[in-house]
Scaffold this motif. Sequence first.
Motif, PDB file in Angstrom:
ATOM      1  N   GLN A   1      37.419  26.048  43.465  1.00 62.57           N
ATOM      2  CA  GLN A   1      37.670  27.356  42.878  1.00 62.57           C
ATOM      3  C   GLN A   1      38.696  28.121  43.701  1.00 62.57           C
ATOM      4  N   VAL A   2      39.532  28.857  43.026  1.00 59.52           N
ATOM      5  CA  VAL A   2      40.519  29.678  43.723  1.00 59.52           C
ATOM      6  C   VAL A   2      40.082  31.129  43.584  1.00 59.52           C
ATOM      7  N   PRO A   3      39.851  31.778  44.728  1.00 64.69           N
ATOM      8  CA  PRO A   3      39.354  33.147  44.646  1.00 64.69           C
ATOM      9  C   PRO A   3      40.396  34.104  44.070  1.00 64.69           C
ATOM     10  N   LEU A   4      39.918  35.198  43.549  1.00 62.15           N
ATOM     11  CA  LEU A   4      40.757  36.285  43.048  1.00 62.15           C
ATOM     12  C   LEU A   4      41.684  35.871  41.926  1.00 62.15           C
ATOM     13  N   MET A   5      41.235  34.914  41.125  1.00 61.93           N
ATOM     14  CA  MET A   5      42.050  34.485  39.998  1.00 61.93           C
ATOM     15  C   MET A   5      41.409  34.994  38.719  1.00 61.93           C
ATOM     16  N   PRO A   6      42.195  35.199  37.684  1.00 61.16           N
ATOM     17  CA  PRO A   6      41.591  35.534  36.398  1.00 61.16           C
ATOM     18  C   PRO A   6      40.620  34.419  35.997  1.00 61.16           C
ATOM     19  N   SER A   7      39.612  34.758  35.227  1.00 59.02           N
ATOM     20  CA  SER A   7      38.531  33.790  35.025  1.00 59.02           C
ATOM     21  C   SER A   7      38.961  32.547  34.258  1.00 59.02           C
TER      22      SER A   7
ATOM     23  N   VAL B   1      41.305  30.717  34.946  1.00 54.63           N
ATOM     24  CA  VAL B   1      41.689  29.691  35.924  1.00 54.63           C
ATOM     25  C   VAL B   1      40.407  29.108  36.496  1.00 54.63           C
TER      26      VAL B   1
ATOM     27  N   GLY C   1      39.963  26.415  38.308  1.00 55.34           N
ATOM     28  CA  GLY C   1      40.110  25.944  39.681  1.00 55.34           C
ATOM     29  C   GLY C   1      41.274  24.990  39.798  1.00 55.34           C
TER      30      GLY C   1
ATOM     31  N   LEU D   1      49.443  36.983  34.685  1.00 51.82           N
ATOM     32  CA  LEU D   1      48.098  37.562  34.792  1.00 51.82           C
ATOM     33  C   LEU D   1      47.504  37.336  36.183  1.00 51.82           C
ATOM     34  N   VAL D   2      48.070  36.378  36.898  1.00 45.58           N
ATOM     35  CA  VAL D   2      47.567  36.071  38.227  1.00 45.58           C
ATOM     36  C   VAL D   2      48.037  37.161  39.179  1.00 45.58           C
ATOM     37  N   THR D   3      47.105  37.695  40.010  1.00 42.98           N
ATOM     38  CA  THR D   3      47.342  38.795  40.962  1.00 42.98           C
ATOM     39  C   THR D   3      47.634  40.109  40.270  1.00 42.98           C
ATOM     40  N   GLY D   4      47.635  40.129  38.964  1.00 45.70           N
ATOM     41  CA  GLY D   4      47.805  41.401  38.286  1.00 45.70           C
ATOM     42  C   GLY D   4      49.179  42.005  38.452  1.00 45.70           C
TER      43      GLY D   4
END
Lengths: 180, 719
Positions: A50-56, A58, A60, A166-169
């Motif tokens: 899993q990659v933290p702080l990613m939109p759901s 994603v 992993g 969408l990643v990192t907003g």
Amino acid sequence: MPAANLPATTAGSNLPGEDQQYLTFTLGAEVFAIVIDHIKEIIEYSAVTQVPLMPSFVHGVINLRGSVLPVIDLSIRFGRAATPVGRRTCVVVLNLEFAGETHAVGMLVDAVNAVIEIPASQIEPAPSFGTPLRAEFIAGMGKVNNQFVILLDVAHVLSLEEMSSLVTGAPAAAAAAAED
Amino acid sequence: MDLQEARGTLIEEARELLDAMENALLQVESGGDINDAVNAAFRAAHTIKGSAGLFGLDSIVAFTHTSESVLDRVRAGELLIDDHLVTLLLDCRDYIGQLIDAVESGTEDTDPDPTERASLLDQLNNYLGHPHASMGVAATVQADPLERDGDALNVGNHYWHLSLRFTPDVLRNGMDPLSFLRYLGRLGEIVYIYTLTDSVPAAAEMDAEICYLGFEVEFASEADKATIEGVFDFVRDESTIRILPPRSRVEDYIDLIRNLPESPRRLGEILLACGSITQAELDEILALQAGEAAGQPLGTLLVEQRVVHAPVVAAALSTQKQVQEKKGAEQKFIKVEAGKLDQLITLVGELVIAGAATRLLASRSADLAMLETTAHLGTLVESIRDSALDLRMVQIKEIFDRFPRVVRDVSKELGKKIELHVHGGDAELDKSMVDKLTDPLMHVVRNAIDHGIEMPDEREQVDKPAHGSIWLNAYHESGSIVVEIRDDGRGLNRERIRAKAVERGLINADAQLSDEEIWQLIFEPGFSTAEKVTNLSGRGVGMDVVKRNIQELRGDVELSSKQGHGTTLRIRLPLTLAIIDGFQVMVGESVFVIPLELVVECADLGSHDILHDIVNLRGQPLSFIRLRQLFEMPPPPAGTRESLVVVQYGQARAGLVVDKLLGEVQAVIKPLGQLFRHARVIAGSTILGDGRVALILDIAQLIHHTTHDRTTTLPNPGR
């Protein structure tokens, strides 16, 4: 319906007028199909990081013989609940063109079914409303055994352009500016 | 050799020579040893001409010849080299560069820039337009007996003297002596040739396959000795080839006479016939030679002479030594295709991963012998990895070397006076980074020249030297390389940046910003305060691109400035993009890797005083962050003994709290791809021994977050 009346589809979708082979798979209770051209391989679900702080959507990242590639939860991308991992859960690995390069991306599905041929004459454009998905995700409706199957437009469903914005907003405008 | 391959070598060599020529010309301007520099420029041009001639690239030969002739006149002291001439020669160098590019793209038949060529040739011919009759002088000087050049005793011959004694087997070896002479003719003019027929036997005993002839050649050429020697490369081993440069010393002629098979008297006559020496010179040489024969060893003679001419000899020796050292340095390198190196690095990466997997299995088996072997294997893999990565390391000089020219050209164009000071060019970094670092650096330096350094009169008004300075500096610092670009110009104008940012809607008019925050604004897209748009910079596509390029290399940019005193920009980069030593930590079920060089120490969190997010570490306060909290994971199960990892990036320190410390690992960096290109906190990924993916933490971002962004949470999209 004559093939000439098919909707104009983006590159990477099925070409009108040709019989194409499709992979059908199950997601939730529904069956979808994608053109097999983009498919690199289908692998069993295992060892996803899993990659933290990613939109759901994603799910992993996985190691595919030395390269690391992202796995997208298609169900969440379609605005539904997360795909539960079960015995038949698979990752369909696709090769996608983005920014002039080929990127491998995994797609999480509940189960893969079969590779079938759908003649162009059996494909109809997506209805303009009332579809369960965003209209640009649908390349057409294929008739298989007198039932309709949604043919997905992979280029849109797994648009790296849209998803990475969408990643990192990072605001979409900034993400687009980062392209030049 | 394959012709195409040879052309590749020609192109590469020509480019190196052009760089050497550029350096030499710039050296002329910066007031170095002008003679040396002019000679170096001349040699470079000359060698390019020679190689181009071998390939029949007449366009290059013709043009280079004209440039070379001008340089030759400078060398001979007939022309004074000034700024204007340096500029012209630099332009010529650039044009030759274009010709070489054309050869590379296979379009050498069309002139890349006919107007430029015509204009350059025009200007060059202007310089050549005042003939000094240099060749005519030679004939008269030649008549003098022993000419004294400084203190050295020289023979007044202006031509090269070549003594050629081919081995009798030369024809059997498949080589025709005549072809060498013909080829020699292409490097210059054969003024006189004396054919020695002394060893030809009577017709009956003659073997048609044996070469009986020797040659004494007077040769007029601008080629250097190595080039002339090069003509005879194929026969040098077996044959006796002696080459005396023009105006050689008497001793050299004595030496020549002593070492050739013919008698001194006979040789003297031949040399006389060739016009190498005059009768008077011959008499003197023979007298000296006789003196040696009479028991006075030549050695003593030479020593005596050397004592007299000590400075000359020393100079000659040191030149010789330099040439030898240069040759030695050349031999130390092997040219390897970049692709092969990349492949090697990829394979080593796989080896590292496979090695980790093996070690993992071995540790599970608890077989001691197995553990020992895998440990040994691990050490070896580590050294192989280091050596493989080292292969790709190049000196940052490769980039720095381009700047003297840029600074010169741009400052000339703007009418500014700027000195460039370069330090630390020998600091090494990965070749792939060098390629990507060039453009950003170029931009920053141009910015410093254009916006930073003031006009000379403006500088004098504020009591600064009229000459502005730009410093380029590179050094290593805790696992990173830092490239510093500093100028002593006007510095950044806080108020103007602020006003511009307000105008552009980047900040509110009443925002309170620290200096550091103000400086950061210039990295915003589309930000440019230049009042006048020049063709150098000021188009607003600038610092944001620089920053983005550097961030793509996993580096960052730091800026400090003092109004009126100058600006310093520091670019900090990791040493390599391929494989790092990492430190594994565990948070929940996930493994994360921290670059080992950034880890200062590890401690047990529970044994220290904690107040909010500050830990008391041996009396020093240290901010820390719980990765679980940051990554929005549930709190750890009760009884977990959390550990603190202290990391440092640049001057900043922070603590990261993790569940478990797993120890060191060699991490082969795998890019995360387009989807994650905007991801912060995660710098990349690596593959663990068990095949799973572990994420590499971006420590710079984490420290920044821990020490600065406490109030603002990290962006958390899509949830």
